[in-house]
Design a protein around this motif. Structure first.
Motif, PDB file in Angstrom:
ATOM      1  N   PHE A  97      42.164  48.925  49.898  1.00  0.00           N
ATOM      2  CA  PHE A  97      40.908  49.620  50.562  1.00  0.00           C
ATOM      3  C   PHE A  97      40.005  48.633  51.736  1.00  0.00           C
ATOM      4  N   LEU A 111      42.694  43.775  39.345  1.00  0.00           N
ATOM      5  CA  LEU A 111      42.089  45.013  39.728  1.00  0.00           C
ATOM      6  C   LEU A 111      41.256  44.909  41.026  1.00  0.00           C
ATOM      7  N   GLY A 112      40.624  44.088  41.239  1.00  0.00           N
ATOM      8  CA  GLY A 112      39.635  43.794  42.282  1.00  0.00           C
ATOM      9  C   GLY A 112      40.458  43.200  43.455  1.00  0.00           C
ATOM     10  N   ALA A 125      42.122  46.184  44.920  1.00  0.00           N
ATOM     11  CA  ALA A 125      41.357  47.143  45.668  1.00  0.00           C
ATOM     12  C   ALA A 125      41.084  46.526  47.126  1.00  0.00           C
TER      13      ALA A 125
END
Length: 119
Positions: A117, A109-110, A113
């Motif tokens: 982002f 998930l990191g 991200a």
């Protein structure tokens, strides 16, 4: 029978072995994603690149960036399947929780991200 012996390994249930193999596959996918990330990310300016006038890539390499996202999604899927099997398999006793699966989920998930982002 001593702990970690061959007899104890032979007595492991099928699902425990599946959990182990899925965890190994998840980490292998994570390592592959890290290698792809290294080559896909934008390059950073350094003092040497400024002194010698070397141009650096300021954007993601499109093909490798897509492969990076694909590997992260695949790894996240494998980790979520492993986590679900772990919850179902050990729901009665709650004595055996695989922490590495949760770490993998957080790192995938990191990574997603960072890709979507951060740059």
């Amino acid at each position: 029978m001593r702990v970690g012996s061959l007899q104890e390994l032979k007595q492991l249930s099928f699902w425990s072995r599946v959990l182990g193999w899925l965890s190994i596959i998840g980490w292998a996918v994570f390592i592959a994603a890290l290698i792809v990330y290294h080559y896909a990310r934008p390059e950073h300016d350094t003092i040497l690149t400024e002194i010698f006038g070397i141009s650096v890539r300021q954007h993601w390499h499109i093909t490798l960036g897509d492969l990076f996202v694909l590997l992260l999604m695949l790894g996240l899927l494998i980790s979520l399947v492993t986590f679900t099997i772990n919850i179902v398999l050990f729901s009665q006793h709650r004595q055996h929780l695989w922490i590495n699966t949760m770490i993998l989920i957080c790192t995938f998930l990191g990574g997603l991200a960072i890709y979507f982002f951060a740059f």
